[in-house]
Motif scaffolding. Structure first.
Motif, mmCIF file in Angstrom:
data_model
loop_
_atom_site.group_PDB
_atom_site.id
_atom_site.type_symbol
_atom_site.label_atom_id
_atom_site.label_comp_id
_atom_site.label_asym_id
_atom_site.label_seq_id
_atom_site.Cartn_x
_atom_site.Cartn_y
_atom_site.Cartn_z
ATOM 1 N N LEU A 99 0.383 63.766 76.767
ATOM 2 C CA LEU A 99 -0.223 63.158 77.951
ATOM 3 C C LEU A 99 -0.426 61.652 77.801
ATOM 4 O O LEU A 99 -0.571 60.939 78.799
ATOM 5 C CB LEU A 99 -1.576 63.821 78.254
ATOM 6 N N ASN A 100 -0.419 61.175 76.574
ATOM 7 C CA ASN A 100 -0.594 59.733 76.340
ATOM 8 C C ASN A 100 0.716 58.949 76.393
ATOM 9 O O ASN A 100 0.706 57.723 76.222
ATOM 10 C CB ASN A 100 -1.280 59.497 74.991
ATOM 11 N N GLN A 101 1.840 59.615 76.637
ATOM 12 C CA GLN A 101 3.132 58.933 76.623
ATOM 13 C C GLN A 101 3.419 58.062 77.854
ATOM 14 O O GLN A 101 3.961 56.966 77.720
ATOM 15 C CB GLN A 101 4.262 59.952 76.438
ATOM 16 N N PRO A 102 3.114 58.499 79.088
ATOM 17 C CA PRO A 102 3.465 57.666 80.249
ATOM 18 C C PRO A 102 2.767 56.304 80.212
ATOM 19 O O PRO A 102 1.587 56.198 79.856
ATOM 20 C CB PRO A 102 2.952 58.502 81.436
ATOM 21 N N ARG A 103 3.496 55.264 80.598
ATOM 22 C CA ARG A 103 2.925 53.909 80.636
ATOM 23 C C ARG A 103 2.310 53.671 82.021
ATOM 24 O O ARG A 103 3.014 53.805 83.032
ATOM 25 C CB ARG A 103 4.013 52.879 80.358
ATOM 26 N N PRO A 104 1.045 53.279 82.074
ATOM 27 C CA PRO A 104 0.374 53.126 83.374
ATOM 28 C C PRO A 104 0.636 51.785 84.057
ATOM 29 O O PRO A 104 -0.064 51.448 85.007
ATOM 30 C CB PRO A 104 -1.102 53.264 82.993
ATOM 31 N N ASP A 105 1.623 51.019 83.569
ATOM 32 C CA ASP A 105 1.865 49.690 84.150
ATOM 33 C C ASP A 105 3.033 49.686 85.140
ATOM 34 O O ASP A 105 3.473 48.625 85.581
ATOM 35 C CB ASP A 105 2.110 48.659 83.044
ATOM 36 N N THR A 106 3.540 50.875 85.493
ATOM 37 C CA THR A 106 4.594 50.974 86.506
ATOM 38 C C THR A 106 4.241 52.100 87.473
ATOM 39 O O THR A 106 3.505 53.024 87.108
ATOM 40 C CB THR A 106 5.962 51.296 85.868
ATOM 41 N N PRO A 107 4.752 52.058 88.714
ATOM 42 C CA PRO A 107 4.488 53.159 89.655
ATOM 43 C C PRO A 107 4.937 54.508 89.115
ATOM 44 O O PRO A 107 4.233 55.515 89.261
ATOM 45 C CB PRO A 107 5.292 52.752 90.892
ATOM 46 N N ALA A 108 6.123 54.535 88.476
ATOM 47 C CA ALA A 108 6.625 55.795 87.914
ATOM 48 C C ALA A 108 5.736 56.270 86.773
ATOM 49 O O ALA A 108 5.498 57.474 86.611
ATOM 50 C CB ALA A 108 8.057 55.630 87.433
#
Length: 295
Positions: A120-129
């Motif tokens: 769950l910590n893998q997605p980067r929150p600095d892009t819409p995707a």
């Protein structure tokens, strides 16, 4: 013996109208059986008895054949001997009291709590995707939704104030599932800062959308999940149901009752939910063996 097999296959075509693939399967299974008989010096189907058939099935088991494969072979043999008995080509049916081997349900792959955290910590929150993916994974783990249910969600089925989602499960049965504060936070963040940039100016009702602003597909969700599993260096085989299985198992390990988990998962039959109790019993046994002085 091979001529009798040919007669049986002809009967299946003419009188029962079986499909070509089914005929090929019957033929393959029976030819393997005849090969076994010939190697054992058996020259007539009348010589085949219950003990010989048990030995044949045990040999298949020793060779590592699956219960499903053995059951398929036995079904072919039963049908074949039923035909021979009907045509009075044999005096008795040696398959009459043979039962198919039990096909045990395969236990689902489950992540530990630490492995879930890594994923769950893998997605980067600095892009819409990245915001979408973070919300999507958090929601999957928080609710135990099937992937098909997740991608079918519309924005108006998510209640951020009440912290729950309404989804349609199998058989078009609607259920309300709590989503928890963490998932609620990330879904809200995605809706406020990510989704609008992905849908652009389309009137798409879907909660989760792809780069073209259309509803995300199951295949698209699975591809995203697999990518993050690789990034998290998870050695287990990850499927679209992995977070659902982990959700159920972690609830039971922490004291949830089976009926509540059944409702949350949307299982019509509690027997389906009971597969998770095998996993929790295994965990309890490991803890017992590790901690009891006389284990």
């Amino acid at each position: 013996m091979r001529e009798l097999v040919d007669e049986f296959l002809y009967y299946l075509v003419v009188e029962r109208g079986l499909a070509e693939n089914t005929l090929a399967s019957y033929n393959s299974d029976l030819q393997q059986f005849l090969h076994y008989l010939e190697n054992g010096g058996v020259k007539s189907l009348r010589e085949v008895n219950h003990g010989l058939l048990v030995a044949y099935l045990m040999k298949m088991q020793q060779e590592g054949r699956s219960p499903a494969t053995i059951s398929q072979h036995l079904a072919a043999l039963k049908s074949f001997y039923h035909f021979l008995l009907r045509e009075r080509l044999v005096e008795s049916d040696p398959t009459a009291n043979l039962e198919s081997p039990r096909q045990l349900k395969k236990l689902p792959q489950v992540l530990t709590v630490d492995e879930v955290e890594r994923l769950l910590n893998q997605p980067r929150p600095d892009t819409p995707a990245g915001l979408r993916d973070k919300a999507m994974l958090e929601l999957l783990y928080a609710t135990g939704l099937r992937v098909s249910e997740l991608v079918a969600l519309n924005v108006d089925q998510v209640n951020l104030e009440g912290e729950f989602v309404r989804c349609l499960g199998k058989g078009s049965r609607e259920r309300v599932v709590p989503m928890g504060q963490v998932a609620c936070f990330h879904v809200r963040t995605y809706l406020e800062n990510g989704r609008g940039k992905l849908i652009k100016k389309t009137a798409e009702p879907a909660l989760f959308v792809n780069q073209h602003g259309r509803r995300l597909s199951r295949q698209g969700c699975w591809k995203i999940l697999k990518g993050y599993a690789r990034a998290a260096n998870l050695k287990k085989e990850i499927t679209p149901h992995t977070l659902r299985h982990s959700f159920a198992t972690h609830l039971l390990e922490n004291g949830a009752d089976l009926r509540s988990v059944q409702e949350l998962l949307g299982h019509a039959d509690i027997g389906t939910t009971q597969i998770y109790t095998h996993l929790t019993r295994k965990k309890i046994r490991e803890v017992y063996d590790r901690t009891h002085p006389r284990a």
